[in-house]
Scaffold this motif. Structure first.
Motif, PDB file in Angstrom:
ATOM      1  N   TRP A 109       4.403  -7.621  -7.346  1.00  0.00           N
ATOM      2  CA  TRP A 109       3.370  -6.965  -6.543  1.00  0.00           C
ATOM      3  C   TRP A 109       3.871  -5.586  -6.106  1.00  0.00           C
ATOM      4  CZ3 TRP A 109       2.653  -4.656  -1.914  1.00  0.00           C
ATOM      5  CH2 TRP A 109       1.339  -4.446  -1.503  1.00  0.00           C
ATOM      6  N   SER A 110       5.120  -5.536  -5.661  1.00  0.00           N
ATOM      7  CA  SER A 110       5.713  -4.276  -5.207  1.00  0.00           C
ATOM      8  C   SER A 110       5.734  -3.241  -6.334  1.00  0.00           C
ATOM      9  CB  SER A 110       7.125  -4.547  -4.690  1.00  0.00           C
ATOM     10  OG  SER A 110       7.678  -3.387  -4.152  1.00  0.00           O
ATOM     11  N   HIS A 113       2.372  -1.756  -6.793  1.00  0.00           N
ATOM     12  CA  HIS A 113       1.821  -1.092  -5.607  1.00  0.00           C
ATOM     13  C   HIS A 113       2.788  -0.055  -5.058  1.00  0.00           C
ATOM     14  CE1 HIS A 113      -0.721  -4.681  -5.955  1.00  0.00           C
ATOM     15  NE2 HIS A 113      -1.645  -3.930  -5.383  1.00  0.00           N
ATOM     16  N   GLN A 116       5.753  -0.592  -2.459  1.00  0.00           N
ATOM     17  CA  GLN A 116       5.547  -1.164  -1.127  1.00  0.00           C
ATOM     18  C   GLN A 116       6.256  -2.513  -1.062  1.00  0.00           C
ATOM     19  OE1 GLN A 116       1.483  -1.264   0.414  1.00  0.00           O
ATOM     20  NE2 GLN A 116       0.908   0.126  -1.244  1.00  0.00           N
ATOM     21  N   GLU A 122       3.319 -12.587   3.333  1.00  0.00           N
ATOM     22  CA  GLU A 122       2.286 -11.757   2.719  1.00  0.00           C
ATOM     23  C   GLU A 122       2.171 -12.065   1.225  1.00  0.00           C
ATOM     24  OE1 GLU A 122       2.647  -7.754   5.470  1.00  0.00           O
ATOM     25  OE2 GLU A 122       4.201  -8.188   4.002  1.00  0.00           O
ATOM     26  N   LEU A 126      -1.124 -13.217  -0.679  1.00  0.00           N
ATOM     27  CA  LEU A 126      -1.653 -12.405  -1.777  1.00  0.00           C
ATOM     28  C   LEU A 126      -1.687 -13.169  -3.095  1.00  0.00           C
ATOM     29  CD1 LEU A 126       0.003  -9.001  -0.876  1.00  0.00           C
ATOM     30  CD2 LEU A 126      -2.436  -9.589  -0.737  1.00  0.00           C
ATOM     31  N   ASN A 136      -6.524  -3.727  -5.935  1.00  0.00           N
ATOM     32  CA  ASN A 136      -7.285  -4.054  -4.728  1.00  0.00           C
ATOM     33  C   ASN A 136      -6.720  -5.256  -3.971  1.00  0.00           C
ATOM     34  OD1 ASN A 136      -9.255  -2.011  -5.184  1.00  0.00           O
ATOM     35  ND2 ASN A 136     -10.130  -3.315  -6.767  1.00  0.00           N
ATOM     36  N   ASN A 137      -5.688  -5.862  -4.499  1.00  0.00           N
ATOM     37  CA  ASN A 137      -5.078  -7.026  -3.862  1.00  0.00           C
ATOM     38  C   ASN A 137      -4.036  -6.552  -2.853  1.00  0.00           C
ATOM     39  OD1 ASN A 137      -4.321  -9.615  -3.217  1.00  0.00           O
ATOM     40  ND2 ASN A 137      -3.073  -9.921  -5.037  1.00  0.00           N
ATOM     41  N   VAL A 138      -4.523  -6.246  -1.654  1.00  0.00           N
ATOM     42  CA  VAL A 138      -3.651  -5.793  -0.570  1.00  0.00           C
ATOM     43  C   VAL A 138      -3.863  -6.694   0.641  1.00  0.00           C
ATOM     44  CG1 VAL A 138      -3.501  -3.399  -1.333  1.00  0.00           C
ATOM     45  CG2 VAL A 138      -5.356  -4.092   0.169  1.00  0.00           C
ATOM     46  N   SER A 140      -4.433  -7.643   4.444  1.00  0.00           N
ATOM     47  CA  SER A 140      -5.019  -7.126   5.677  1.00  0.00           C
ATOM     48  C   SER A 140      -5.394  -8.313   6.549  1.00  0.00           C
ATOM     49  CB  SER A 140      -6.264  -6.288   5.387  1.00  0.00           C
ATOM     50  OG  SER A 140      -6.922  -5.973   6.604  1.00  0.00           O
TER      51      SER A 140
END
Length: 154
Positions: A109-110, A113, A116, A122, A126, A136-138, A140
């Motif tokens: 994922w990092s 993205h 990050q 998280e 996710l 768009n997979n962030v 929140s």
């Protein structure tokens, strides 16, 4: 806690696979062993379980016996059958991490993205929301729990 449950489950299956290989001199695919665990009639006897303790429990045979006893209750057989039936009804994957460990999903994922960093909490959320590669997979907290709950994992 899930890893501990996996240890018990894998040890349970492995007893049957090992017993068939070492004693009956037959290959028992793990998928077949899993089905055998659903009914006392197709499961192996307690004394066989006691001959093939999990490596991590060999020095604690009293603990191994307690585990075996717990596996062989009528409630345990019913629970395994029930879980199997629920699994058959699922449509699609329970999560989006594939064969990756959770840590590997977080690393992937990092990479997708811009470096990050996310923590395991998280990452777990996710992995239920979408693929690591989805821009768009962030995460929140405003999304609410339904965004991170995959109905296929229930």
């Amino acid at each position: 806690m899930a890893r501990v449950k996996d240890m018990y489950y894998e040890a349970h299956v492995q007893v049957l696979v090992t017993y068939y290989a070492d004693v009956k001199l037959e290959r028992l695919p793990p998928a077949d062993a899993k089905k055998m665990l659903h009914y006392p009639e197709t499961d192996v006897a307690k004394d066989i379980y006691m001959q093939f303790p999990a490596e991590w429990c060999k020095t604690y045979m009293d603990c191994w016996e307690a585990i075996v006893d717990a596996w062989r209750t009528p409630e345990s057989y019913e629970e395994r059958r029930s879980r199997s039936e629920r699994a058959k009804m699922r449509q699609g994957p329970a999560h989006h991490q594939g064969s990756r460990s959770l840590g590997q999903y977080c690393d992937a994922w990092s990479r997708y993205h811009d470096g990050q960093v996310i923590n395991l909490y998280e990452g777990y959320a996710l992995s239920n929301k979408g693929k690591a590669s989805d821009p768009n997979n962030v995460f929140s907290s405003a999304d609410g729990p339904e965004a991170y709950t995959n109905p296929n994992s229930l």
